[in-house]
Design a protein around this motif. Sequence first.
Motif, mmCIF file in Angstrom:
data_model
loop_
_atom_site.group_PDB
_atom_site.id
_atom_site.type_symbol
_atom_site.label_atom_id
_atom_site.label_comp_id
_atom_site.label_asym_id
_atom_site.label_seq_id
_atom_site.Cartn_x
_atom_site.Cartn_y
_atom_site.Cartn_z
ATOM 1 N N LYS A 132 0.932 -1.096 0.242
ATOM 2 C CA LYS A 132 0.036 -0.126 -0.064
ATOM 3 C C LYS A 132 0.939 1.294 -0.020
ATOM 4 N N LEU A 133 0.361 2.328 -0.605
ATOM 5 C CA LEU A 133 1.156 3.499 -0.716
ATOM 6 C C LEU A 133 0.416 4.480 0.303
ATOM 7 N N TRP A 134 1.523 4.958 1.068
ATOM 8 C CA TRP A 134 1.215 5.902 2.133
ATOM 9 C C TRP A 134 0.737 7.058 2.034
ATOM 10 N N ASN A 135 -0.017 7.747 2.859
ATOM 11 C CA ASN A 135 -0.754 9.124 2.667
ATOM 12 C C ASN A 135 -0.128 10.286 2.118
ATOM 13 N N ASP A 136 1.325 10.425 2.343
ATOM 14 C CA ASP A 136 2.161 11.553 2.004
ATOM 15 C C ASP A 136 2.870 11.269 0.541
ATOM 16 N N ARG A 137 2.362 10.403 -0.019
ATOM 17 C CA ARG A 137 2.659 9.889 -1.477
ATOM 18 C C ARG A 137 1.728 9.983 -2.269
ATOM 19 N N ARG A 138 1.288 11.050 -2.770
ATOM 20 C CA ARG A 138 0.275 11.221 -4.052
ATOM 21 C C ARG A 138 0.601 11.957 -5.184
ATOM 22 N N ARG A 139 1.748 12.643 -5.091
ATOM 23 C CA ARG A 139 2.120 13.170 -6.464
ATOM 24 C C ARG A 139 2.979 12.198 -7.105
ATOM 25 N N PRO A 140 2.958 12.066 -8.380
ATOM 26 C CA PRO A 140 3.429 11.155 -9.395
ATOM 27 C C PRO A 140 4.924 10.831 -8.873
ATOM 28 N N GLY A 141 5.718 11.705 -8.763
ATOM 29 C CA GLY A 141 7.241 11.243 -8.612
ATOM 30 C C GLY A 141 7.275 10.498 -7.348
ATOM 31 N N ASP A 142 6.573 10.884 -6.235
ATOM 32 C CA ASP A 142 6.441 10.270 -4.936
ATOM 33 C C ASP A 142 6.050 8.874 -5.063
ATOM 34 N N VAL A 143 4.777 8.657 -5.987
ATOM 35 C CA VAL A 143 4.310 7.464 -5.927
ATOM 36 C C VAL A 143 5.256 6.445 -6.649
ATOM 37 N N ARG A 144 5.922 6.690 -7.626
ATOM 38 C CA ARG A 144 6.868 5.883 -8.235
ATOM 39 C C ARG A 144 8.128 5.417 -7.260
ATOM 40 N N GLU A 145 8.500 6.709 -6.590
ATOM 41 C CA GLU A 145 9.580 6.349 -5.583
ATOM 42 C C GLU A 145 9.144 5.378 -4.322
ATOM 43 N N ALA A 146 7.767 5.419 -3.965
ATOM 44 C CA ALA A 146 7.267 4.477 -2.752
ATOM 45 C C ALA A 146 7.226 3.122 -3.365
ATOM 46 N N LEU A 147 6.877 2.877 -4.516
ATOM 47 C CA LEU A 147 6.538 1.586 -4.890
ATOM 48 C C LEU A 147 7.934 1.053 -5.437
ATOM 49 N N GLU A 148 8.925 1.667 -5.543
ATOM 50 C CA GLU A 148 10.279 1.238 -5.962
ATOM 51 C C GLU A 148 10.970 0.972 -4.786
ATOM 52 N N THR A 149 10.652 1.699 -3.804
ATOM 53 C CA THR A 149 11.432 1.345 -2.393
ATOM 54 C C THR A 149 10.752 0.048 -1.794
ATOM 55 N N THR A 150 9.397 -0.031 -1.882
ATOM 56 C CA THR A 150 8.379 -1.087 -1.408
ATOM 57 C C THR A 150 9.189 -2.488 -2.317
ATOM 58 N N LEU A 151 9.500 -2.456 -3.484
ATOM 59 C CA LEU A 151 9.989 -3.424 -4.112
ATOM 60 C C LEU A 151 11.371 -3.855 -3.727
#
Length: 388
Positions: A132-151
């Motif tokens: 799941k993507l946390w609440n402070d990651r809603r901008r496109p660049g943050d979304v991508r970075e968050a998933l890559e960190t999770t992976l």
Amino acid sequence: MALTTRSVTSMARVRARAHVFARAGDRASRRGARAGLVDARRATRGAGDEPAVMAIGRESLERRLEAPMVGLGTWKAAPNAVRDAVASALRVGVRHIDCAAAYGNEHEVGVALAEAFERGDVAREDVFVTSKLWNDRRRPGDVREALETTLRDLRLEYVDLYLIHWPVCWRRGTVLQPDAEASIAECWGELERLVQEGKARRIGVSNFDEVQLAALLDDPRTKIKPACNQIESHPMWSNDDLVRFTQSRGVRVVAYSPLAQGGSLFTHPLMVRLAKKYGKTPAQIALRWNVQRDVIVIPKSTSAERIKSNCDIFDFELSEEDVLEMKILDVGKSTATAPWSHFAPVASRNRWLRPLGRVLSWLPSKFIAIDVQRIGRSGFISLRAPWS
């Protein structure tokens, strides 16, 4: 359509009808959910002291993915314990692991998955992993970075399902501080791009109410339909209206906290009586209740014995009379008490707690940044310039 099964011996195959996610973007596309097949099997693995393996009932999804009806939740799993819990779950046949960046333990889950794959206990393609993507990651660049960190933390090349954790938009590194330049729609567009790149097989939402889910589904910019809405649901708070609405829109429901964290649910006289009637535990009665509503369950446990027991719910069926009687258990008890929750059991309290928390965290947020994906590790809290 409610899931049904018939009692069989431990080596028999149980078949039942269930909805599957609607296909998105190919010629087999359909409105709503398509009937599928749930196949609950039990098998033994060798002889001697090797543990019995139970292949949990699972649903065929588009793109040939599978989401088992019973998974393992990792919320509130203690450090070090979650690694063993995931390993134990995979050994007894659990093939659905539910994670989130905000749980602070995805790196431990990743170790357990990598070790299981390396030992040959299970193949990657046979395990359905949600994050799941946390609440402070809603901008496109943050979304991508968050998933890559999770992976990286999960040691995977893709997740089977990636969810927007809550329908809120916070400024990066803050708690409860709104981000006026971010939106759910923009976030969803980036998630769709990540699906196209193969980093997430499916995308969905969590904790969305009827209005929020409808807004996303009906937005003309939405190209990929949410695969599921993960919400709290258990006999002490059925969340029935939202379950029915979500299913009516062809979106699957996944229930977190399906055991209401035990306690008073397990000791209620009705649950004790039903457990005795069916020769099951109160936990198994509660899980079976949700499965018969065509709701996937992800109970959290770090006990190998309880993990195995939680999966043993496909050889009985609650009668209609017992399901109706269980309505007396629905007292609106919520386990998700965070101040940003907007659901009925905590809504009145959070109307004043949420703005209070926003005010109290405003000044610290100017000097301190919080990286939720680093909980319990270096980099979780860092200093920042107040003008940033």
